[in-house]
Design an enzyme around this catalytic site. Structure first.
Site, short mmCIF file in Angstrom:
data_model
loop_
_atom_site.label_atom_id
_atom_site.label_comp_id
_atom_site.label_asym_id
_atom_site.label_seq_id
_atom_site.Cartn_x
_atom_site.Cartn_y
_atom_site.Cartn_z
N GLU A 1 -33.64 -60.75 72.50
CA GLU A 1 -33.81 -60.29 71.11
C GLU A 1 -35.21 -60.56 70.56
OE1 GLU A 1 -30.56 -61.97 68.89
OE2 GLU A 1 -29.07 -61.17 70.28
N GLU B 1 -22.94 -57.59 76.63
CA GLU B 1 -22.15 -58.29 75.60
C GLU B 1 -21.22 -57.29 74.90
OE1 GLU B 1 -24.58 -60.74 73.03
OE2 GLU B 1 -26.02 -61.16 74.63
#
Length: 381
Positions: free
Chosen positions: A166, A271
């Site tokens: 991220e 995820e």
């Protein structure tokens, strides 16, 4: 039709109705044989995230479910910096060791998560003994020490690492994290350089959410090409896959798979979960863990279980997503769900503490949902 109970699941679950899921959600039942990992063995790995409670206090039903259904796993939190390296010179490998030992025992492909992330990173990383910000060289020393220690401990045992997590804003620009502000433009390059040196045989990935977003996609492509241009190893892009019934447009997901694959790296969905809930006004879709809103009952409509209509929507959404995966299976190496069943998903309390969500293929009692049968059916045609 009659539901065939998995033989490895505890007999205490047999008192649940076979026509209604144990979560009180009506499902379209049918006979099931095999498992996700067997059904998809010729396409890609099927993984799950394993949390601390399961690692340190294993629940037999969950353990059996993981052993039966999955051939890949990621530690949900226990390799993040705040858990594994909470203080200077202090490492806590207790949970991480258990995770690796369990995976090895069950022939499960392991992904370490994660080496550099702006969240769940203790303040001490970026400060000197007086609490003042440290400089670039000092932070690089700390980053290298961390990677050398963690990756080095599991060298040859962990096959894959989410090296950087991220690092991008939604517009594709670099997130102005403490890591980036102190190290600068080569932050990602340094992390991949150190990870490769620590274990030259491990697969190295960049991982992020909302990578279907065209602007963010462009940012990832820039990172991949920069690393490749400098001769640094990057093996994959991890698209987190935190989706919902309402977003995103799956055409964007498919476009991203194609774009990332064209750079020569593998694509993985790292995820995956599909929320059945509406986001509160002002919340951003994706996976920004810092979002927190007051509970609104109107946005918590399934506190007592899913309706048949919502169950059907979830099944259709998973079907649509896995059809895309199968169309591009030659580019996809792994699909990992972020959790094993609805009782242990982070979605239950994000971004509102107290909400009940149902984003996975197994319910709160680890029983298969209609979405599970839908995903299985794609490989049983």
């Amino acid at each position: 039709m009659k539901l065939k109970i998995f033989p490895t699941i505890s007999a205490t679950l047999l008192s649940c109705s076979l026509l209604v899921a144990c979560s009180n959600t009506a499902i379209q039942t049918q006979t099931v044989s095999g498992s996700l990992k067997e059904a998809y063995q010729d396409s890609f790995l099927i993984g799950t995230a394993i949390g601390n409670n399961q690692l340190m206090h294993p629940q037999q039903v969950t353990t059996k479910l993981i052993e039966q259904q999955f051939n890949a796993a990621t530690p949900e939190n226990d390799m993040k910096w705040e858990r594994i390296h909470p203080k200077p010179g202090v490492y806590d490998f207790a949970a991480a060791d258990k995770f690796v030992e369990f995976a090895e025992k069950n022939n499960i492909f392991i992904t370490g998560h994660t080496l550099l992330w702006h969240s769940q990173a203790p303040d001490w990383i970026f400060e000197d003994e007086q609490g003042q910000p440290i400089g670039r060289d000092a932070l690089l020393v700390r980053l290298k020490d961390h990677i050398d220690t963690v990756v080095g401990r599991y060298k040859g045992r962990i096959q894959s690492w989410d090296v950087v997590n991220e690092a991008l804003n939604e517009d594709g620009s670099m997130r102005q994290s403490k890591w980036y502000k102190i190290i600068g433009d080569d932050m990602v390059e340094k992390a991949f350089e150190y990870a490769h040196a620590a274990d030259p045989d491990a697969q190295l990935n960049y991982n992020d959410y909302n990578l279907n977003n065209p602007q963010k996609r462009a940012g990832v492509l820039r990172i991949v090409k920069q690393l490749q241009a400098k001769g640094l190893r990057i093996d994959g892009v991890g698209m987190q896959g935190h989706y919902s019934l309402f977003h995103p447009d799956f055409k964007e997901v498919e476009d991203s798979i194609i774009a990332y694959a064209e750079t020569g790296v593998k694509v993985m969905f790292t995820e995956v979960d599909i929320s059945v809930l509406v986001f509160p006004e002002g919340a951003e879709a994706g996976a920004d863990v810092n979002q927190n809103f007051a509970l609104q009952e109107k946005l918590n409509p399934y506190s007592k279980g899913l309706t048949p209509e919502a169950e059907a929507q979830l099944s259709k959404r998973y079907t649509d997503l896995f059809e895309i995966f199968l169309r591009h299976e030659k580019y996809i190496s792994r699909v990992t769900f972020w959790g094993t069943d609805d009782g242990m998903t982070w979605r239950n309390d994000w971004p509102m503490v107290g909400r009940s969500d149902y984003p996975l293929l197994f319910d709160r009692q680890s029983m298969p949902k209609a979405a599970y049968y839908a995903v299985m059916a794609l490989k049983q045609k």
